[in-house]
Every structure is written in structure tokens, then in C-alpha cells.
Write a protein that holds these residues in place. Structure first.
Motif, PDB file in Angstrom:
ATOM      1  N   ALA A   1       0.832  -1.204   0.000  1.00 65.27           N
ATOM      2  CA  ALA A   1       0.000   0.000   0.000  1.00 65.27           C
ATOM      3  C   ALA A   1       0.864   1.251   0.000  1.00 65.27           C
ATOM      4  O   ALA A   1       0.596   2.206  -0.734  1.00 65.27           O
TER       5      ALA A   1
ATOM      6  N   TYR B   1       0.510   1.502  -4.148  1.00 66.73           N
ATOM      7  CA  TYR B   1      -0.730   2.253  -4.256  1.00 66.73           C
ATOM      8  C   TYR B   1      -0.541   3.742  -3.982  1.00 66.73           C
ATOM      9  O   TYR B   1      -1.217   4.575  -4.587  1.00 66.73           O
TER      10      TYR B   1
ATOM     11  N   TYR C   1      -8.787   2.579   2.385  1.00 63.11           N
ATOM     12  CA  TYR C   1      -8.681   1.246   1.815  1.00 63.11           C
ATOM     13  C   TYR C   1      -9.846   0.388   2.301  1.00 63.11           C
ATOM     14  O   TYR C   1     -10.528   0.724   3.286  1.00 63.11           O
TER      15      TYR C   1
ATOM     16  N   PHE D   1      -5.517  -5.222   0.574  1.00 62.14           N
ATOM     17  CA  PHE D   1      -6.432  -4.082   0.573  1.00 62.14           C
ATOM     18  C   PHE D   1      -6.754  -3.596  -0.841  1.00 62.14           C
ATOM     19  O   PHE D   1      -5.959  -3.727  -1.763  1.00 62.14           O
TER      20      PHE D   1
ATOM     21  N   PRO E   1      -7.484  -0.069  -2.687  1.00 66.70           N
ATOM     22  CA  PRO E   1      -7.419   1.383  -2.479  1.00 66.70           C
ATOM     23  C   PRO E   1      -8.651   2.083  -3.037  1.00 66.70           C
ATOM     24  O   PRO E   1      -9.316   1.579  -3.946  1.00 66.70           O
TER      25      PRO E   1
END
Length: 397
Positions: free
Chosen positions: A309, A313, A341, A360, A362
């Protein structure tokens, strides 16, 4: 003689459009109008796999609202109309030009994503190489999927976010929630979150006799051809709570018991792919879902969970030097997230590639909320029963 030749004649006949020009104008208007509706308001999707059974079935055609969560401004604005990532009738020709990329922006929506919403989103992943290496393990995890399908689904990282495959799952946890799974039962913030009545889990069915009326079993909605036999009168199959109650009422059924995967050893491919965490499909967590503005402490325990993440992301350079972590070439002991998320799972829990495998989702991957089924086809049914009439224009819950 006309002494005012420079003045425009108001009574001059207008030039009539040709039929070809009228058709071109009509087509251009229709394409522009349909594109605006598709991007900012509502779009049609189809269900290609059984990961959401029995909430959604293969062959269901849905309308997905872009308005509910706010329409996402196209991140790849130059693209062929009505095509997603490849040109019609081709398998590899790109339907977009990624030479122009816009930053993520979303218009105001009617509501935020809520727990148990059925959400369409772009497939979230990290590195192409890492996914290629994991494709074999994913193949073993995702039931009823061919190796070629898994590789085509997971090796899509070179595409822009809004041109990746569209997935549909149920939002189990929102930003800030703590998720855990024990013996197949999901808990959110310490509270058990029951599976929807249409959701599927593996159950062990023991019959009283060897003389089993399989037609009655099929009438309940089970696919007898997919049942795994574990003894002369014992089978394992995926079923919903509703079907289980009907099974228990049959006079030739001895018992029906939930049969999750026992936690005996670490299962390869489970998020966060950390060998120190002995987790599997039905036993994992607790995991806190990142929220915009939340600050996480960076250490050897947290980084396997939040590394992707932070790096992929949120677009940071992340390196480990010795026992220290560096973000954008600066020593980091904490990180504050820029986006919200979500944790997504399929209702058919043992036939779903979801957050248990890739973590996760996003907020910039969110496409929209599934609203209702406008058409449903059963490819296995006879000609007169191809259309599932009872599902037409039914809401999605």
C-alpha cells in the motif's frame, strides 16, 4: 444591381445536410452521450465467475452505479469508446493510449462505501514479476479456475489502474476496521460478521444410507457433480446457510457440519505472503485496514502488511537498509496514509480470489456500487429455461 453586396442575405436557403452527414452526426452524438452516461452515471457489467454465489450467479447482467460513491474521473482519458482494456474482437490490442495519465480524482457521491455493499473495483496488485511467481499458488487456491485464466487475471500490472480487470466482491471492512477470520467466520472490530444467507461455505454432509436421492439434492440448488466424496456416504460441498437448513430437514441426511480449512500450517499465497504468519484461507488476522490520515508505525511486524500500500498504491520509494526502512530516501519510523482502503471478499468463500490473497483495495480502484440485475442467463439450462425470470430487475443486497 445590389449595392449592399457585403451584407449577408437572411433569406438565403440553408444548405441541407446529406443523409450521410445526418448519420455521422447522430452516431457521434450517441457515442458521446453513451460515454458520458457510462463514465459518470451507470454502466452494465456481467458476472463471469462463481465467486459471489449464490448472491450473484454466472450469467447475471448488472447495472453498476457510478453516482453512489461519486464518479471517478477517467485516469486514462484517451481510449476507444465502449472498450475496457483491449479492442473488440482482439485479445491483446490495447484500447487506450497511456501517454496521457491524469491523477486520481472523484466527484462527490451520494454516500461512502458501507460494510456489506457489493462493490465493483479494478483488480489491485503489486509487481508483475511477483504476481507471475505467485500465479501457481493462486492457481491452487482459486477453485474451478484454469491456469491460463489465473495468469491472465493476475498479470495485468502494466495497465493503468482504470484499465485493469473489473472485479465484484462484498465490502467486508472499511477504512479503519480491524478484520480477522477464525475457522471461516469473519469478525469486524471484534464482532462476528455472519455470512449472508446467500453466501457459500464448505459443508460436510453425512447421509444415513448409501441410497441417496441426488435429484432432491439438486433441487435444493447444489451441484452434485462438484461434490467431493470422502466416504461411502459422506460428501463435501459448498452450500449456503439457507440450503443447509433444508438439507438438515431431509430424512436421509444424518448431519451437515461446517468444514473450514484447519490451521495446521501456513498456506502459500495468503496475504501478506509473510512466512512468519501462520495463516490460511479460513484463519487470518487481525489486520487493521488503512484509513486516510492514519499513521502506522513502521517495523518488521507491520511492513509485510502495509508495504504494498505504501509503495505501489501511494507511489512511494520504499527500501530496507539493514534493520531500517527508508521512504523516498528518508529514514522512516512511521507512515501516514493518503487514501482509504477496503477489505473485499466473495460470498462463495472457497471459490473466491479476494483480499485474503491480495490484501487491501485502495479507494482509487473503486468503480461503483452494484445496484440490480437486469438480465440473467443460465447457460446450462434448456432452451426454454435459459432466462432466469425470477432474477430479472432484482436488487443486489
Amino acid at each position: 444591381m445590389n449595392y449592399k453586396f457585403w451584407q449577408k442575405k437572411t433569406d438565403a436557403p440553408k444548405k441541407k445536410k446529406t443523409k450521410a452527414r445526418e448519420w455521422v452526426d447522430a452516431i457521434v452524438f450517441a457515442v458521446v452521450a453513451a460515454t458520458i452516461i457510462r463514465v459518470f452515471f451507470i454502466e452494465a457489467y456481467t458476472i463471469p465467475s462463481g465467486s459471489m454465489e449464490r448472491s450473484l450467479l454466472i450469467g447475471d447482467f448488472l447495472f453498476v452505479s457510478k453516482v453512489n460513491y461519486g464518479a471517478r474521473i477517467p485516469m486514462t482519458p484517451i481510449a476507444f469508446p465502449f472498450a475496457h482494456h483491449t479492442m473488440p474482437l482482439t485479445t491483446s490490442t490495447k484500447a487506450y493510449w497511456d501517454g496521457v495519465q491524469w491523477k486520481y480524482h472523484r466527484l462527490p457521491g451520494l454516500s461512502d462505501i458501507k460494510r456489506n455493499d457489493v462493490v465493483v473495483f479494478n483488480f489491485p496488485e503489486g509487481d508483475t514479476v511477483a504476481v507471475e511467481n505467485q500465479a501457481d499458488s493462486y492457481y491452487n487456491m482459486v477453485r474451478n479456475s484454469s491456469r491460463e485464466m489465473v495468469r491472465s487475471q493476475y498479470t495485468i500490472i502494466d495497465r493503468p489502474v482504470d484499465k485493469r480487470e473489473n472485479y465484484i466482491k462484498r465490502c467486508i471492512g472499511i477504512a479503519g476496521d480491524v478484520i480477522s477470520v477464525k475457522d471461516g467466520v469473519v469478525s469486524v472490530n471484534g464482532k462476528i460478521e455472519p455470512l449472508k444467507n446467500t453466501g457459500m461455505m464448505p459443508y460436510r454432509i453425512e447421509f444415513k444410507t448409501l441410497d441417496i436421492n441426488m435429484s432432491v439434492i439438486e433441487d435444493l440448488g447444489l451441484k452434485t457433480g462438484e461434490m467431493q466424496q470422502y466416504g461411502p456416504n459422506t460428501y463435501l460441498t459448498n452450500a449456503s446457510p439457507e440450503i443447509v437448513e433444508k438439507l438438515k430437514a431431509l430424512d436421509f441426511v444424518k448431519s451437515v457440519t461446517l468444514s473450514p480449512n484447519p490451521l495446521t500450517e501456513r498456506e502459500t499465497g495468503i496475504f501478506p505472503h509473510d512466512p512468519k504468519r501462520v495463516w490460511n484461507l479460513d484463519n487470518l488476522g487481525p489486520i487493521k485496514i488503512p484509513a486516510k490520515g492514519w499513521t502506522v508505525q513502521i517495523d518488521s511486524n507491520n511492513m509485510p502488511i502495509y508495504y504494498r500500500a505504501i509503495r505501489t498504491y501511494e507511489g512511494n520509494k520504499v527500501e530496507k537498509k539493514g534493520n531500517d526502512w527508508y521512504i523516498n530516501d528518508k529514514l522512516a519510523t512511521s507512515y501516514t496514509f493518503k487514501m482509504n482502503y477496503y477489505w473485499m471478499m466473495g460470498d462463495n468463500r472457497h471459490n473466491s480470489a479476494d483480499s485474503r490473497y491480495w490484501g487491501f483495495v485502495p479507494e482509487d480502484h473503486i468503480v461503483g456500487k452494484a445496484l440490480f440485475i437486469w438480465m440473467s442467463f443460465d447457460s446450462d439450462a434448456s432452451f426454454l429455461h435459459k432466462i432466469r425470470w425470477s432474477r430479472l430487475f432484482s436488487g443486489i443486497h
